[in-house]
Scaffold this active site. Sequence first.
Site, short mmCIF file in Angstrom:
data_model
loop_
_atom_site.label_atom_id
_atom_site.label_comp_id
_atom_site.label_asym_id
_atom_site.label_seq_id
_atom_site.Cartn_x
_atom_site.Cartn_y
_atom_site.Cartn_z
N ASP A 239 0.67 -1.23 -0.26
CA ASP A 239 -0.07 0.30 -0.04
C ASP A 239 1.32 1.10 -0.24
O ASP A 239 2.29 0.93 0.69
CB ASP A 239 -0.94 -0.11 1.36
CG ASP A 239 -1.46 0.97 1.36
OD1 ASP A 239 -2.81 1.70 0.57
OD2 ASP A 239 -1.62 1.53 2.58
N ASP B 198 -6.62 -1.76 4.62
CA ASP B 198 -6.06 -3.43 3.78
C ASP B 198 -6.58 -4.35 4.53
O ASP B 198 -5.74 -5.46 3.98
CB ASP B 198 -4.75 -2.75 3.26
CG ASP B 198 -3.78 -1.69 3.02
OD1 ASP B 198 -4.99 -1.21 2.01
OD2 ASP B 198 -3.03 -0.98 3.38
N ASP C 190 -1.67 -0.92 6.00
CA ASP C 190 -1.43 -0.03 7.05
C ASP C 190 -2.52 -1.02 8.37
O ASP C 190 -2.67 -0.30 9.62
CB ASP C 190 -1.83 0.77 7.09
CG ASP C 190 -3.57 1.19 6.71
OD1 ASP C 190 -4.26 0.73 6.17
OD2 ASP C 190 -3.26 2.87 6.13
#
Length: 623
Positions: free
Chosen positions: A329, A526, A522
């Site tokens: 991410d 996610d 995180d």
Amino acid sequence: MSHNCNCNGNHHGEEEEKHEKLEKILYIISVIIFAITFIPQIPENIKIGMYIVSIILAGYEILFEGIKNIFKLNFEEDTLMAIAVVAACVIGEFTEGALVILLFKLGEFIEHRAVEKSNDSIKQIADIKAKNANLLKENDVEVVDVNVLKVGDNILIKPGEMVPVDCKVISGKSEIDTSNITGESIPVVVSDDMELLSGTINLNGSLKCIVQKEYKDSTASQIVDLVYEAQNNKGKTEEFITKFSKIYTPIVIVLAILITVVPPIIGLEFKEWLMRALVFLVASCPCSIVISIPLALYTGLGAISKKGMLIKGTKHIEDLSKAKIIAFDKTGTLTTGKMEINELNIYGNHEEKDILEYIYLLEKNSAHPIASAINKKIEDGNLKNVITEKEVKEYKEIAGCGLCGNIDGKIVLFGNKKLLEQNNIKFDDLKEGRNYLTVDGEVIGDISLKEETRENTQELMRKLNKVGIEKTVILTGDNLKNAKIVADKLNVTDLYAGLLPQEKLEKINLLKKQGRTLFVGDGINDSPVLAASDFGISMGEGTEIASNTADSILISNNLEAIPESINIGKKTVRIMKENIIFSLAMKLIVLTAGVLGVAPVWLAVFADVGVTIITVINAIRIR
């Protein structure tokens, strides 16, 4: 020997310590008694008695458990040893029987010591929970058990004390050692309104704090729970070894019986073939494999935890070691989540101060990252004193577009292309990825932002390549322009931007078809992708650690722990394979020698113990 292998990470109680001490004393006495039997002047019948005493003192537990397991049809290492010792004594080979017990017990002590050493790094993590706290009651301070603390209680943390629960500083200033939690050795300066994580150490000043989480929900408790959970999650290799042991041992016993019974039927000497069967039985002990494989995994788990990554079970080490692709991410993972101004354009007869003042007045009430970027620009340019504080009337945030308000009777807008289009404001060069400032319908300036990448992220990509990662990918919901700035800086293999959560999930499933895939996120938005990847890594800061769907938590938030952990994972798996191949090869040699009658029982035990010691030393090499 594996029955004494205690990898649950708990501290030994007083009773267990006393028992271990007694075991060692009895073993030393039995060794002395056995050594005395070598004095030629001692009559043979007294020697036999001394052998029996030596066997009982050193191996009473092994004999008791082994004989009990025979009746339960539970065939383990103790069962093999008990059969071998009893059979040796029955046919008058008391020296052999005593040597079997003494060597086997020696191997147990060495194994136990190795396990204790491998526990050290895990124990360090599990030792971060405070027991007491200083509860503030009016003008009094009461020392209480941490379990009684409630959210909203005020506590005092004195210099040198561990932070007992997650809390926020009300007053005071100090330095905090966060190395227990994050692995970061440099102390962090804290003051009013800053949050503290349980398990960290207050180094100097006294801090008055308000409890934000109860003890059971605090960071330290969640980390310790993860440590113990990790030890119960076995990998495929470890599960195979456990099943292998349960199937292998009965087969060995049946083969030993056949070696004992079949040759005498065709006229060969019974005692000779019984001895060969005993050698076969003892040499076949799978101790080296049963002990060294879990020990290697457990040691690997501890070594990885020292790097700042907590893995939720040894089963995940094998997935980590086979990684070929890693996807990240962007925001909050590769970047800090903080923004800085990349470019500022001014239109018409305006000054930079005017642009920044308008944006500052709108953004100061917003939690958007742009606000901190503007503040940073103002502070860096020493403009704080020349900006006039003014009231913003009719202030409004338009989700996904920007902000608007009335300043000095003027309608001020600050936002993206969509905001201008919604308000019918014409501008010849509207672009994605820029934020425009308009006053009464006129565009007077625009800014573009860039995110701060985490420290050493460029070095991270090089290190990932060195440990065998073939593809690095960014999966982000951010727009392509912003994402490309980060992707180009880090030189990643692939970039996918503007993704919705379900689209991220689709991409990770496609990547998995190309090779074993890790995902780093995180841990909040996610979660589905972390769960779907072959190995999910959640950033530790600010997340609910225990509830994450990830397979591991990056407590340190140091991304460089990832290639280091992959390397340890590869080393762990390599050492497991070495131990299995070496153990099986040595077993085959000794078993063959036993059946051919060229190895006595004690030599079979010595070979078994020797192989176990070598594999154990090889396993703890991971540390």
